[in-house]
Each structure stands twice: as C-alpha cells, then as structure tokens.
Motif scaffolding. Sequence first.
Motif, PDB file in Angstrom:
ATOM      1  N   GLN A 158       0.835  -1.209   0.000  1.00 24.51           N
ATOM      2  CA  GLN A 158       0.000   0.000   0.000  1.00 24.51           C
ATOM      3  C   GLN A 158       0.866   1.255   0.000  1.00 24.51           C
ATOM      4  OE1 GLN A 158      -0.522   2.342   2.704  1.00 24.51           O
ATOM      5  NE2 GLN A 158      -2.059   3.513   1.564  1.00 24.51           N
ATOM      6  N   GLY A 159       1.966   1.231   0.763  1.00 30.34           N
ATOM      7  CA  GLY A 159       2.844   2.379   0.796  1.00 30.34           C
ATOM      8  C   GLY A 159       3.470   2.664  -0.547  1.00 30.34           C
ATOM      9  N   SER A 160       3.835   1.621  -1.258  1.00 33.66           N
ATOM     10  CA  SER A 160       4.463   1.787  -2.571  1.00 33.66           C
ATOM     11  C   SER A 160       3.462   2.190  -3.630  1.00 33.66           C
ATOM     12  CB  SER A 160       5.163   0.487  -2.971  1.00 33.66           C
ATOM     13  OG  SER A 160       5.707   0.591  -4.260  1.00 33.66           O
ATOM     14  N   GLN A 161       2.290   1.558  -3.615  1.00 29.76           N
ATOM     15  CA  GLN A 161       1.325   1.780  -4.695  1.00 29.76           C
ATOM     16  C   GLN A 161       0.467   3.017  -4.475  1.00 29.76           C
ATOM     17  OE1 GLN A 161      -1.028  -1.700  -5.423  1.00 29.76           O
ATOM     18  NE2 GLN A 161       0.616  -2.731  -6.541  1.00 29.76           N
ATOM     19  N   GLU A 162      -0.153   3.106  -3.292  1.00 29.51           N
ATOM     20  CA  GLU A 162      -1.134   4.181  -3.075  1.00 29.51           C
ATOM     21  C   GLU A 162      -0.512   5.419  -2.440  1.00 29.51           C
ATOM     22  OE1 GLU A 162      -5.728   4.382  -1.571  1.00 29.51           O
ATOM     23  OE2 GLU A 162      -4.262   3.539  -0.185  1.00 29.51           O
ATOM     24  N   ALA A 163       0.428   5.221  -1.522  1.00 30.48           N
ATOM     25  CA  ALA A 163       1.027   6.362  -0.826  1.00 30.48           C
ATOM     26  C   ALA A 163       2.232   6.925  -1.579  1.00 30.48           C
ATOM     27  CB  ALA A 163       1.438   5.964   0.579  1.00 30.48           C
ATOM     28  N   ALA A 218      -4.478   7.413   4.297  1.00 31.67           N
ATOM     29  CA  ALA A 218      -3.016   7.353   4.166  1.00 31.67           C
ATOM     30  C   ALA A 218      -2.612   7.259   2.698  1.00 31.67           C
ATOM     31  CB  ALA A 218      -2.460   6.162   4.952  1.00 31.67           C
ATOM     32  N   LYS A 219      -2.673   8.400   2.018  1.00 35.38           N
ATOM     33  CA  LYS A 219      -2.327   8.428   0.594  1.00 35.38           C
ATOM     34  C   LYS A 219      -1.051   9.217   0.329  1.00 35.38           C
ATOM     35  CE  LYS A 219      -7.094   7.711  -0.858  1.00 35.38           C
ATOM     36  NZ  LYS A 219      -8.238   8.183  -1.666  1.00 35.38           N
ATOM     37  N   ASP A 220      -0.330   9.524   1.377  1.00 38.77           N
ATOM     38  CA  ASP A 220       1.016  10.072   1.216  1.00 38.77           C
ATOM     39  C   ASP A 220       1.920   9.405   2.237  1.00 38.77           C
ATOM     40  OD1 ASP A 220       1.227  11.687   3.742  1.00 38.77           O
ATOM     41  OD2 ASP A 220      -0.418  12.792   2.831  1.00 38.77           O
ATOM     42  N   SER A 221       3.214   9.572   2.076  1.00 40.01           N
ATOM     43  CA  SER A 221       4.175   8.808   2.867  1.00 40.01           C
ATOM     44  C   SER A 221       4.110   9.129   4.362  1.00 40.01           C
ATOM     45  CB  SER A 221       5.593   9.056   2.347  1.00 40.01           C
ATOM     46  OG  SER A 221       5.923  10.441   2.407  1.00 40.01           O
ATOM     47  N   PHE A 222       3.859  10.400   4.704  1.00 38.40           N
ATOM     48  CA  PHE A 222       3.860  10.783   6.118  1.00 38.40           C
ATOM     49  C   PHE A 222       2.705  10.123   6.875  1.00 38.40           C
ATOM     50  CE2 PHE A 222       6.154  14.339   4.116  1.00 38.40           C
ATOM     51  CZ  PHE A 222       7.328  14.294   4.864  1.00 38.40           C
TER      52      PHE A 222
END
Length: 469
Positions: free
Chosen positions: A304-309, A365-369
Amino acid sequence: MASTDNAENITSMYDLKTDPENAAQPESDLSGETERDPEDARGLNIGHKLGDATKLEDAGLPNGGAAAWLVVLGAWCCSFSSPGWINTATRWTNSNALPPGVGSFQQYYEVGPLKDYSSSTIAWIPSLQLFFLFALGLVVGIIFDNYGPRPLIIGGTLLHVFGLMMASLAKTYYQFILSQGVCSAIGVASLACISTWFSKKRGAAMGIMVTGSSVGGVIFPIMISRMIQSTGYPWTMRTAAFLILGLQIIAILTVHPRTKPVPKNMTAGRFAAPFREFPFVMLLLGIFVLTYGIFVPIVYLAVQGSQEAQMSEEMAQYLVSIFNAASLFGRLAAGYSADTIGRWNMFIIACSLSGISVFAVWIPAKDSFIAIGFAIMFGFTSGAFIGLSGALPISVSPLPETGYRLGLVLLAISIPALTLAPTGGAILQNSANGWLDVKIFGGVMCLAASAIVLVSRLLYTEKKLFKVF
C-alpha cells in the motif's frame, strides 16, 4: 508481516504456565474457593457461575529472581528467533500486486531460481511458515503439558536451523517448500513454546518477552534485504541460521519449567470440554476474526505504501520495520497495563483502537507521512494481540488443559493466517474501490472481533463490565 509469530506469539501466544506437581491438586476459582478435581476438569462448566472462571495463580511462584528472569531472557531469544523470523518471512507474503523491488525474498525467487512460477505460487513458501507457526500449536501445547519446554526448544532449534541451511542450497520449488516452508516452519512452531514463572508480574514479564519478536521484526528484514544484495541469498540464509542458533543455545540453557513435568492423559472429555463452553467458543471465534483484522494491514503495509502512498521502494520496505519498532513499545505497554486493568480488558481496548486507527488513519493514508504515522500507531495498538493472545485462554483454563486450550487458540489463528494473503489480494484486485475496500475489511474485522471477545469476557465475569479481568 508480524506473525506475523505472531507469532508471534506467536508469542506470548505461548504464555504457558505449567506446575505439574500442583496439577493433581484441586484448583481454585476467582474467589479462592476449592473446586473440582483436575481429573474431572471440564473447563468452566456452565453449571458453575461464569464469574468463577478458573484462575491459574500459584502463591508459590517467585515473581522474580535470577532464575525467573533468566527464563524470560531465554524466552526472549525464542521470540526473536521464531515470531521474529516469521515477521521477516511473511513480510514478503504479498499478492500479485507486489511491485518490483518490494520484498527481497520475493524478488530473488521471481528473478532467480523460481522465475518460471507466478508470484502467488511463490507466496505459498512464507505462507506455509506462518501457517505452521500457529497450526502446530495444538500438538506443541500438548507436548509442553507433558514434557515441558526444553525438548521442544532443542528439537525446534535443530529443525529451524537445518531448514534454513537447506534453503540456502535449494534450487527448485519443492526444495524451497520443504526446507523453508515446512522443515524450518515446524522448528519455528516448537521454538515459540515457553513457560513462565510469574503470576502477579506475568503481564510485564510477557510484555518484555514478546518484544523479542518486535526486535527480530526490525533487524531481520533490514539484514535480509541488505545481505541478499551484497552477499547473495545462500549466505544470507546461513548467516540468519547461525544467528538463530546462537540465540537458541542461550534459550536451551535458560528456559526450563519450575517443576519437573508429569505426563498426563488427555481423555475424550477433556478434548471436547472447550467446545462445550460457549464463552470459550466465543473467544475462539473472536480470535479467528481478529486475525484477519490485525494481519491485513501488516501484510499490505509495504504494498500500500508503494502503490497508493507513492513511497519509494526503499522506504516502503522499511514500513514493516517501523511497525515492528512501534509494536515493541505497544507490547510492553500492554503487558504492564494488563497487570493493572486486567488482561482481557487490555486486549479488548487495544484491538478496538487498532480497528479505529485503520478507519481514522490508514484509509486517508495516501502520502508517505500518513502511511508512516499509521505504521507507528497500528504497531503500538496491535501489540496487545501478540502480547496477550496467549494470556486469555490460560486465565480461564484448568491447569492440566492449559497447553491444549492454548493450542486451540493458535489453531484458530492458523486458518486466517494461511488464507489472508489470497483473500486480501482478491479484494484488492476484484473490488471497484481497490485499497479502500481492503482497509474497510481490516477495520471491520478488528472492531467485530473486539465485540465478540467482549461478549466472551462478559460471560466469564457475569456481565460485570468494569471488573478487572
């Protein structure tokens, strides 16, 4: 993924307390009154008051001292080596949505010896490790009740290390399955079985012990990722095996029961007893549902972090390590708090907060932070799942059935653990809303399971909501 042992847990999932010399004596309920002979023990007979749940407290427990804390040290080493390793192995259990570069094991298998196999087929290797960690809990628990932890730790060490060494030499799919997915996995299940010398301080002791899997979940992923790139897969696996062997030698020397185990016969009545207790059945159902809710974010954090965030591949790989670091503090806090407000109460509160964090933080949570913030928050709140799952059945089980009933809880965890990745992958690939539906699934499962466990707790305490339990 944390056992991700769980685990973890596996973990305090194996919070076993055995005192065979007292096993032949009558047990006591919460009021301290003597009840049935263990030979006729059938758990919490519904004919008895449900508030009189059997509590396995022994006034003779030292609750400290060099010998007791050395047991915790050895158990910590087991936790590091078994659920901690599973945190790494299942870290790579992703769906076909796995992007290139995220997950060094998966990447190595796909571009190397298993390049002719699909991602979902390869994912069965770490999935089997997670399944065996929990599914064998039933057998391991019964063996523990009869022979204590040391034979299991010795046998588990040999199987785990041998399996990893053979995995370093593997070339074909069936060799990876047998060495890493089966042989090493069976050893992991055995290593997770520990005993405790604590009663009043049991929550704190178990909180300290289960931090081993968190530390392993931080160190192993970084170590594996870096070493595969620098020294190659074979020596990566061998180095991990030597590290585990060293820790397990410490465990073999320090973990031992307080009294000599006495083999006991498990009658048909005792095998069936837990299923005749509605509160215990509700506990099993709650743990079963909760496994989906807790493991969904863990399995899909990196993806999810790689694809969406829109996180970098390197940063996405560290999300699970961040989660495990936060989980370390969550497990400590849950363990210490459980000694004050009750293990069941702490478990329900923490798992409810885990579900709330999914809806409140992971969905946006659609950005890294925000993704990093969720990894920290969810890691902290979900720490109680690993830290206290084993304490719940133990607190309401007759002493001679402790390992067996704990094994049933682990068996309830094993099925979701095995099917979680394909279930989440199917939701992600086939639903119209993609990641939103995966997140909603995880959050709903956490909250629903917390409610089910709450029902079980109310039945055990005669519907007393604010009782320390």
